[in-house]
Design a protein around this motif. Sequence first.
Motif, mmCIF file in Angstrom:
data_model
loop_
_atom_site.group_PDB
_atom_site.id
_atom_site.type_symbol
_atom_site.label_atom_id
_atom_site.label_comp_id
_atom_site.label_asym_id
_atom_site.label_seq_id
_atom_site.Cartn_x
_atom_site.Cartn_y
_atom_site.Cartn_z
ATOM 1 N N ALA A 8 17.039 -7.389 -7.394
ATOM 2 C CA ALA A 8 15.950 -7.209 -6.422
ATOM 3 C C ALA A 8 15.249 -5.893 -6.746
ATOM 4 C CB ALA A 8 16.496 -7.206 -4.999
ATOM 5 N N ASP A 9 14.450 -5.928 -7.816
ATOM 6 C CA ASP A 9 13.823 -4.693 -8.299
ATOM 7 C C ASP A 9 12.308 -4.826 -8.417
ATOM 8 O OD1 ASP A 9 13.740 -6.485 -10.325
ATOM 9 O OD2 ASP A 9 14.732 -5.233 -11.821
ATOM 10 N N SER A 10 11.745 -5.800 -7.679
ATOM 11 C CA SER A 10 10.285 -5.933 -7.685
ATOM 12 C C SER A 10 9.833 -6.453 -6.334
ATOM 13 C CB SER A 10 9.829 -6.884 -8.798
ATOM 14 O OG SER A 10 10.511 -8.091 -8.694
ATOM 15 N N CYS A 11 8.568 -6.168 -6.009
ATOM 16 C CA CYS A 11 8.047 -6.690 -4.750
ATOM 17 C C CYS A 11 6.785 -7.492 -5.017
ATOM 18 C CB CYS A 11 7.805 -5.582 -3.726
ATOM 19 S SG CYS A 11 6.349 -4.602 -3.945
ATOM 20 N N LEU A 12 6.482 -8.379 -4.096
ATOM 21 C CA LEU A 12 5.254 -9.167 -4.178
ATOM 22 C C LEU A 12 4.144 -8.352 -3.523
ATOM 23 C CD1 LEU A 12 3.606 -11.802 -4.576
ATOM 24 C CD2 LEU A 12 4.561 -12.593 -2.394
ATOM 25 N N VAL A 13 3.061 -8.153 -4.252
ATOM 26 C CA VAL A 13 1.892 -7.454 -3.701
ATOM 27 C C VAL A 13 0.735 -8.442 -3.717
ATOM 28 C CG1 VAL A 13 0.311 -5.497 -3.957
ATOM 29 C CG2 VAL A 13 2.714 -5.256 -4.644
ATOM 30 N N VAL A 14 0.190 -8.729 -2.551
ATOM 31 C CA VAL A 14 -0.925 -9.686 -2.467
ATOM 32 C C VAL A 14 -2.176 -8.932 -2.048
ATOM 33 C CG1 VAL A 14 -1.734 -11.853 -1.477
ATOM 34 C CG2 VAL A 14 0.729 -11.407 -1.624
ATOM 35 N N ASP A 15 -3.167 -8.933 -2.919
ATOM 36 C CA ASP A 15 -4.456 -8.326 -2.600
ATOM 37 C C ASP A 15 -5.255 -9.351 -1.793
ATOM 38 O OD1 ASP A 15 -7.049 -7.418 -2.589
ATOM 39 O OD2 ASP A 15 -6.960 -6.614 -4.619
ATOM 40 N N THR A 16 -5.582 -8.986 -0.557
ATOM 41 C CA THR A 16 -6.261 -9.957 0.319
ATOM 42 C C THR A 16 -7.737 -9.586 0.526
ATOM 43 O OG1 THR A 16 -5.605 -8.751 2.319
ATOM 44 C CG2 THR A 16 -4.122 -10.486 1.577
ATOM 45 N N HIS A 17 -8.274 -8.716 -0.321
ATOM 46 C CA HIS A 17 -9.677 -8.316 -0.140
ATOM 47 C C HIS A 17 -10.648 -9.469 -0.397
ATOM 48 C CE1 HIS A 17 -8.099 -4.148 -0.596
ATOM 49 N NE2 HIS A 17 -9.012 -3.945 0.314
ATOM 50 N N ASN A 18 -10.308 -10.312 -1.378
ATOM 51 C CA ASN A 18 -11.312 -11.284 -1.871
ATOM 52 C C ASN A 18 -11.136 -12.700 -1.379
ATOM 53 O OD1 ASN A 18 -12.356 -9.263 -3.493
ATOM 54 N ND2 ASN A 18 -10.760 -9.652 -5.022
ATOM 55 N N ARG A 19 -10.740 -12.869 -0.149
ATOM 56 C CA ARG A 19 -10.554 -14.278 0.221
ATOM 57 C C ARG A 19 -11.891 -14.905 0.583
ATOM 58 N NH1 ARG A 19 -6.917 -12.714 4.305
ATOM 59 N NH2 ARG A 19 -8.106 -11.505 5.758
ATOM 60 N N GLU A 51 -2.983 -18.053 -4.731
ATOM 61 C CA GLU A 51 -4.153 -18.068 -5.615
ATOM 62 C C GLU A 51 -5.171 -19.091 -5.133
ATOM 63 O OE1 GLU A 51 -2.488 -18.621 -9.499
ATOM 64 O OE2 GLU A 51 -1.807 -16.538 -9.569
ATOM 65 N N ARG A 52 -4.668 -20.253 -4.690
ATOM 66 C CA ARG A 52 -5.585 -21.295 -4.181
ATOM 67 C C ARG A 52 -6.375 -20.791 -2.977
ATOM 68 N NH1 ARG A 52 -1.540 -25.094 -5.290
ATOM 69 N NH2 ARG A 52 -0.799 -25.002 -3.150
ATOM 70 N N HIS A 53 -5.765 -19.888 -2.193
ATOM 71 C CA HIS A 53 -6.461 -19.334 -1.023
ATOM 72 C C HIS A 53 -7.342 -18.144 -1.393
ATOM 73 C CE1 HIS A 53 -3.692 -21.766 1.419
ATOM 74 N NE2 HIS A 53 -4.607 -21.628 2.355
ATOM 75 N N GLY A 54 -7.496 -17.890 -2.681
ATOM 76 C CA GLY A 54 -8.398 -16.825 -3.126
ATOM 77 C C GLY A 54 -7.757 -15.447 -3.160
ATOM 78 N N HIS A 55 -6.433 -15.379 -2.986
ATOM 79 C CA HIS A 55 -5.756 -14.089 -3.043
ATOM 80 C C HIS A 55 -5.358 -13.777 -4.476
ATOM 81 C CE1 HIS A 55 -5.808 -14.146 1.210
ATOM 82 N NE2 HIS A 55 -4.912 -15.107 1.342
ATOM 83 N N ASP A 56 -4.921 -12.530 -4.663
ATOM 84 C CA ASP A 56 -4.550 -12.099 -6.002
ATOM 85 C C ASP A 56 -3.110 -11.580 -5.970
ATOM 86 O OD1 ASP A 56 -4.685 -11.372 -8.585
ATOM 87 O OD2 ASP A 56 -5.982 -9.631 -8.286
ATOM 88 N N PRO A 57 -2.118 -12.468 -6.106
ATOM 89 C CA PRO A 57 -0.723 -12.014 -6.005
ATOM 90 C C PRO A 57 -0.197 -11.414 -7.307
ATOM 91 C CG PRO A 57 -0.791 -14.396 -6.275
ATOM 92 C CD PRO A 57 -2.218 -13.921 -6.305
ATOM 93 N N GLU A 58 0.671 -10.412 -7.144
ATOM 94 C CA GLU A 58 1.261 -9.775 -8.327
ATOM 95 C C GLU A 58 2.723 -9.456 -8.010
ATOM 96 O OE1 GLU A 58 -0.454 -5.897 -8.905
ATOM 97 O OE2 GLU A 58 1.128 -5.302 -10.298
ATOM 98 N N ILE A 59 3.604 -9.695 -8.982
ATOM 99 C CA ILE A 59 4.993 -9.255 -8.801
ATOM 100 C C ILE A 59 5.121 -7.910 -9.505
ATOM 101 C CG2 ILE A 59 7.408 -9.775 -9.292
ATOM 102 C CD1 ILE A 59 6.765 -12.652 -8.712
ATOM 103 N N ARG A 60 5.348 -6.870 -8.704
ATOM 104 C CA ARG A 60 5.273 -5.501 -9.226
ATOM 105 C C ARG A 60 6.671 -4.861 -9.228
ATOM 106 N NH1 ARG A 60 0.947 -1.859 -6.243
ATOM 107 N NH2 ARG A 60 -0.411 -3.487 -7.050
ATOM 108 N N PRO A 61 7.114 -4.322 -10.374
ATOM 109 C CA PRO A 61 8.408 -3.640 -10.409
ATOM 110 C C PRO A 61 8.402 -2.420 -9.487
ATOM 111 C CG PRO A 61 7.492 -3.911 -12.619
ATOM 112 C CD PRO A 61 6.417 -4.289 -11.661
ATOM 113 N N VAL A 62 9.547 -2.157 -8.839
ATOM 114 C CA VAL A 62 9.653 -0.962 -7.994
ATOM 115 C C VAL A 62 10.864 -0.154 -8.438
ATOM 116 C CG1 VAL A 62 8.489 -1.881 -5.951
ATOM 117 C CG2 VAL A 62 10.956 -2.264 -6.229
#
Length: 241
Positions: A230-241, A211-222
Amino acid sequence: MSCSTETGGSATTAYEIEGVAFLGRTFREYCQLFGLEPAALTDKRVLDCPGGASGFRAGAAARGAAAYAVDPVYGAPTEAVASRARRDLRRAMDALNDVEELYVWETYDDADELESHRWSALGRFLADYEASPGRYLPAALPRLPFPTDSFDLVCCSHLLCLYADEFDHAFHAAALRELCRVARGEVRVFPLVDFSTRRYEGLDDLLLALERHGHDPEIRPVDFEFQRGADSCLVVDTHNR
Ligand SMILES: C[S@@+](CC[C@H](N)C(=O)[O-])C[C@H]1O[C@@H](n2cnc3c(N)ncnc32)[C@H](O)[C@@H]1O
């Protein structure tokens, strides 16, 4: 090989294999554990890091993606890579025997079915490694041989968090920063637990740093769970850095 370690008086069971195993999952397993739609890969720039002996690059390329894989083991001749993969696969299956209770036996009915997926992934990987050597690059996190913003999607399966005993937190932070650097789109990481199925203890710290680097991380169930929890993955949106 498996063991029980005493931590603060309580016994913790963990799957154990020496070093980092050179293994691979199938394209289908990747899509399940990352929550990916195969059709959405068409015309995307995709990186699998670490690629290991997985069939993901081949599957993504077959669906029209410009796909690359990175692993420190790549670069060696096919037969040497194959022999390392076969050895590690046999060791991994042996290690699993003693800790079957750490796994949910629904995705795979039993160890034989799991093993058949691993051999199938290895077969697809080896054919593709031989046919498209320029798409398999030898490199190791936390440094990748790509310019900034090279990929729409970067997948990191079964290295970060899982091998928490092999890699310290500084490595995790630097590796994730590097994966985000080369992505102009998304980074996905799975699993978020270690071999004893504990949530990676530095995960909250990693999320704050992102978040400090301007990313938008989300822990998303899969819709996939093999290691318990182990039923979720980390999804990091890197569009807005
Ligand atoms: C368990 S395999 C996972 C392979 C694949 N991602 C999958 O899920 O099927 C872990 C891989 O990490 C690779 N590896 C080890 N250290 C690494 C590093 N510093 N950077 C990138 N990959 C690394 C190993 O060579 C191995 O192929």
